[in-house]
Structure formats: C-alpha cells, structure tokens
Design an enzyme around this catalytic site. Structure first.
Site, PDB file in Angstrom:
ATOM      1  N   THR A  75       7.405   0.821   3.311  1.00  0.00           N
ATOM      2  CA  THR A  75       8.030   1.853   2.717  1.00  0.00           C
ATOM      3  C   THR A  75       9.266   1.680   1.844  1.00  0.00           C
ATOM      4  O   THR A  75       9.346   2.910   1.346  1.00  0.00           O
ATOM      5  CB  THR A  75       7.778   2.487   4.174  1.00  0.00           C
ATOM      6  OG1 THR A  75       6.875   2.919   5.078  1.00  0.00           O
ATOM      7  CG2 THR A  75       9.205   4.018   3.703  1.00  0.00           C
ATOM      8  N   LEU A  78       3.842   6.783  -2.047  1.00  0.00           N
ATOM      9  CA  LEU A  78       5.657   7.198  -2.494  1.00  0.00           C
ATOM     10  C   LEU A  78       5.675   6.821  -3.355  1.00  0.00           C
ATOM     11  O   LEU A  78       6.649   7.571  -4.838  1.00  0.00           O
ATOM     12  CB  LEU A  78       5.995   5.919  -1.864  1.00  0.00           C
ATOM     13  CG  LEU A  78       5.720   6.180  -0.388  1.00  0.00           C
ATOM     14  CD1 LEU A  78       7.325   5.054   0.231  1.00  0.00           C
ATOM     15  CD2 LEU A  78       7.240   6.955  -0.209  1.00  0.00           C
ATOM     16  N   PHE A  82       1.354  -1.379  -0.065  1.00  0.00           N
ATOM     17  CA  PHE A  82      -0.014  -0.012  -0.324  1.00  0.00           C
ATOM     18  C   PHE A  82       0.876   1.500  -0.085  1.00  0.00           C
ATOM     19  O   PHE A  82       0.488   2.387  -0.216  1.00  0.00           O
ATOM     20  CB  PHE A  82      -0.539  -0.119   0.788  1.00  0.00           C
ATOM     21  CG  PHE A  82      -0.415   0.415   2.405  1.00  0.00           C
ATOM     22  CD1 PHE A  82      -0.861   1.584   3.309  1.00  0.00           C
ATOM     23  CD2 PHE A  82       0.108  -0.265   3.462  1.00  0.00           C
ATOM     24  CE1 PHE A  82       0.197   2.433   4.268  1.00  0.00           C
ATOM     25  CE2 PHE A  82       0.683  -0.208   5.114  1.00  0.00           C
ATOM     26  CZ  PHE A  82       1.022   1.248   4.780  1.00  0.00           C
ATOM     27  N   LYS A  83       1.901   1.176   0.404  1.00  0.00           N
ATOM     28  CA  LYS A  83       2.946   2.304   0.378  1.00  0.00           C
ATOM     29  C   LYS A  83       3.170   2.518  -1.001  1.00  0.00           C
ATOM     30  O   LYS A  83       3.311   4.755  -1.078  1.00  0.00           O
ATOM     31  CB  LYS A  83       4.212   1.974   1.557  1.00  0.00           C
ATOM     32  CG  LYS A  83       4.118   1.528   2.502  1.00  0.00           C
ATOM     33  CD  LYS A  83       3.672   2.080   4.142  1.00  0.00           C
ATOM     34  CE  LYS A  83       3.547   2.293   5.143  1.00  0.00           C
ATOM     35  NZ  LYS A  83       4.598   1.699   5.408  1.00  0.00           N
ATOM     36  N   ASP A  84       3.011   2.144  -1.749  1.00  0.00           N
ATOM     37  CA  ASP A  84       3.102   3.024  -2.842  1.00  0.00           C
ATOM     38  C   ASP A  84       2.132   3.837  -3.891  1.00  0.00           C
ATOM     39  O   ASP A  84       2.719   4.697  -4.757  1.00  0.00           O
ATOM     40  CB  ASP A  84       3.233   1.739  -4.381  1.00  0.00           C
ATOM     41  CG  ASP A  84       4.107  -0.237  -4.201  1.00  0.00           C
ATOM     42  OD1 ASP A  84       5.428   0.686  -3.634  1.00  0.00           O
ATOM     43  OD2 ASP A  84       3.511  -1.082  -4.729  1.00  0.00           O
TER      44      ASP A  84
END
Length: 462
Positions: free
Chosen positions: A144, A116, A111-113
């Site tokens: 992350t 980011l 989910f960090k994509d």
C-alpha cells in the site's frame, strides 16, 4: 448514493465527503446505504467493455452525479493509462482448472495500484475543485505504501505520510517507498508490527479533533473508494472467462490479510456477479481462517512468514463484513466492536457461522506449502508466483471441487519478494524499474511504536 457508518452514529453523507472522512467519525467504517443490483442484461452489456470503461460504469453507480461523468471518465482513464498491460488486469490460463488474475501491472508492481492510482487522482481532483487541504496518513504491510506514494507524489495540495513496520517488509517494498525524494512524502519506519502501525492510524483518525485540525485523509482500505475500485476486477475477470467459453462454476481464491480484497469480491457477488465460491487464503497468521471455520475472531501470536504483506492479525475491513453479517444492524456491530475492544475476542453463534460458511471457504497456507507451490508451478508450467499469490493458488487447489474453475488473484510481481523465491533456488530477472531501485539513496525516519511518537513527526511534517 450516500454513505453511512457501520456503527450508525454518522448521518448519511455523499461520496466525496465519504472519501475525505476515511474512517467514520464514530470509529466505524463507511458503507453505501444500499448496493446496486445488476440485471443479466447489464452484466451482458458490461462484458463487452474495456477495463477503463467497466471501471467507469461501476464507479458511476456509487458516485452518482457528484462528479460529472466526463470528469470521472478522465480520472479513470488517467489512472489506468499508467499500467504496463493494455488489459490492465489480464487473466492468464495456467491449466483447465486454474486461471491467474494478474493485478501487478501498475507502476509499483502490486495490486494496490489499481485502487490507489485512482484514489490519488481523485484526491487531487477534489483538492483542486474544493480548494481543500489533503494530508494523507496511511499504514502499510508492504505494498500500500509504495502504491499510495506513487499515486500522489509531487501533486500540489497533497502531502502523504506512510507508516511501515521497521524491518518487516521486503527489501524491494522498502526501497519503493523510501527512495522517493519528493518534498510532499514522509516515510516512518515504526518499531513494531504492521498491526501496531494500523492501530496507530485508526486511533489517530478516531481522535476527531486531531484528524480535523491536521486535515487527515485515509489511503488505507478503511477508505471506501479503495474497496469500490477493487470490485471492478472481479467483474472483469469473470467476463474474460465467459469470453473463453468457460461454463463451469467460477471460484475466486484471494490471498488476504486485511480482508479488503476479498470483501470487494463479496460486494461484487452481492451486486449480482454469479461467483460460485470466495476462497479466503491466509498464511500462518490465520485469524480469518479460524473465523470462517469456528466463528471465533481472536488475534493470536504474530508470525513472520514468506508472505509478509499478509502478516496481519487484526483485519481492518472485517467490520464491514460484520455489518452485512448482522443484517445491516449498526447497533449490533457497535456492540460487537465494543466487546472486541474490551475482550480482544469475537465469537458468533451457530446461525451466523452458517451464513459465514455460505459466504466463504478458507484455508491457511503454511510457510513450506507456500514455497512448495511456487516450486511446483514454476517447474510444471514455467509460471513464477510471488509468495502471496502462491497462498491463493494453494488455497484454491485445496478448496475447489471437481468441475469448478478457480481464478487466483495475483497480488504482486514475484520480483518484489525475491527473498522467498530464492529459497527454492529459482533465479529471476528483475524488471528494469525494480533493478534501478538498488542504486538510489533511501530517505526514512525510524520512530517508536506509540501514538505520540508518530504524532510528533506528523506535526513537524504537516
């Protein structure tokens, strides 16, 4: 829109200055001076938008005219063009009571994509427009790091250093970070826990002279852009359920360790999204669950679990929530955080605890319950949960009432955590991109757990 510190000692600054500052120079976290309030008409209009169109509208509220709309549209479109599903964050119905919001369709299957990819492009844009140096420093409990590196690898004017706890991330997470061979990437494996990595990051950013001399920029969720990007998928998921004719109250169950993902949902709710209940799912490192139940925030003994990205004792975004809990009184927040630094404990009164329990419900998922949830949902629905998502689903099952529908946030693809999956004799096929990692050479430096150990490597790299 302008941004101020939760501790009140930073003059209001614009969005670009806020993302470049990262951690506020007074040690606090940056928040917008006000939260936009959305009308029913706006929400109805937004329901018809694609993910990228929706992201553009949300970002526009917080950026204003600092970035021309056409430039911002290109940043958003470029960021989400890298996702494997055209919906970006599709919502899967599992049964009448549970939907799963799949947040793992980006380049690194996490989910960090979502935040980011955008922040990486944003930093590149700012660097090009202002001719500024971007030296990114971040810490990761697993996801992350890979997402941040993927967002900026090979980009001119940007260098990135990521700290991760040595031996305490999954093998796939480690490979995603350490098999990157670009010259602008440095991976440091710190002998310690993620909390040690996070402490080092915050203390280096709090060293304002060092921070400015080496042009340090934040990629962790201390950066307000991360949180704003994550609010988008709460709106998107809610709208998808409305399209399906769901009329029941909608809860969101969020696996969280750093309080960033669920805080984004809290902001969406405060802006006007009619979320019924925000369910905070933790694992055995349950400091946040205890805070919601008892009003006590106090780190305990670190526990290694099957959901390692949530193995966190000190939640970096907790201070942002405290700011709103204290009625946006920065002096009160500064006093509380000073007390926490000195005593290692925060305890709130009954009046504030009632407010917390109105904002959140919480449940700490034990290791075996996490694995049981993976097994039961795979057996009954042929749907494979990663262990972090399983914590969210288990908490949702425990805390949702009859007549409510729960959206559980799926934060990672199960292939990233096969160590947990195979404990229940479940075999999975790795996506091609992940399978290829096992044939690549790793590039990583192991360092001690002190600020000076990390500083020495940064001085050589930057």
């Amino acid at each position: 829109m302008q941004y101020i510190s939760t501790r009140g000692q930073v003059a209001p600054i614009g969005f670009i200055d806020a993302i470049l500052m990262g951690l506020a120079d007074d040690g606090g976290l940056l928040v917008p001076t006000h939260l936009p309030q959305l009308s029913q008409e706006t929400l109805a209009a937004w329901q018809k938008l694609s993910y990228s169109e929706l992201a553009l509208e949300v970002f526009s509220l917080f950026i204003g005219d600092e970035i021309p709309r056409e430039d911002l549209k290109k940043l958003v479109d470029d960021s989400y063009a890298t996702f494997r599903d055209p919906a970006v964050t599709p919502v899967r119905k599992i049964n009448d009571n549970l939907h799963v919001l799949e947040l793992f369709h980006g380049p690194t299957f996490a989910f960090k994509d979502i935040a980011l990819q955008f922040l990486g492009n944003l930093y590149s844009y700012v660097s090009g427009k202002t001719n500024s140096i971007i030296h990114i420093l971040g810490a990761t409990s697993g996801d992350t790091g890979a997402s941040a590196i993927e967002g900026v690898r090979g980009k001119e004017g940007i260098r990135i250093c990521i700290l991760h706890p040595h031996g305490k991330v999954s093998k796939v997470q480690e490979l995603q970070m350490t098999t990157i061979d670009d010259a602008n990437v440095l991976n440091l494996a710190v002998e310690g826990t993620f909390d040690d990595c996070q402490r080092i990051i915050k203390e280096l950013f709090a060293d304002v002279e060092f921070k400015h001399h080496y042009h340090l920029r934040a990629i962790n969720s201390i950066n307000i852009a991360r949180i704003l990007a994550q609010t988008v998928y709460y709106f998107y998921a809610y709208f998808r359920l409305a399209e399906q004719g769901v009329t029941a109250k909608v809860n969101f169950s969020v696996p969280t360790g750093n309080f960033g993902d669920i805080f984004a949902g809290y902001l969406a709710q405060k802006m006007g999204l009619p979320i019924n209940k925000l369910i905070l799912a933790t694992n055995e490192n349950n400091i946040l669950e205890r805070f919601v139940r008892e009003g006590i925030y106090q780190p305990g003994e670190f526990r290694g679990t099957h959901s390692p990205s949530m193995d966190i004792q000190v939640a970096s975004n907790f201070e942002r929530y405290l700011y709103y809990l204290c009625g946006e009184d920065a002096s009160a927040v500064a006093s509380i955080m000073a007390q926490f630094k000195n005593e290692g404990r925060i305890e709130i009164g009954a009046d504030k605890l009632a407010l917390v329990q109105a904002d959140f419900d919480a449940y700490g998922v034990q290791n075996e319950e996490c694995l049981d949830t993976i097994s039961s949902y795979y057996g009954e629905y042929s749907y494979l949960l990663d262990p972090h998502t399983a914590c969210g689903v288990a908490a949702g099952d425990r805390k949702s009432a009859e007549g409510e529908v729960t959206v559980a946030l799926s934060t990672a693809h199960p292939a990233k955590f096969n160590e947990a999956i195979e404990l229940r004799k479940i075999e999975q096929t790795y996506p091609e991109q992940i399978q290829a990692l096992f044939n690549k050479q790793q590039k990583v430096t192991v360092v001690g757990g002190s600020n000076d150990d990390v500083k020495d490597e940064l001085v050589k790299f930057f």
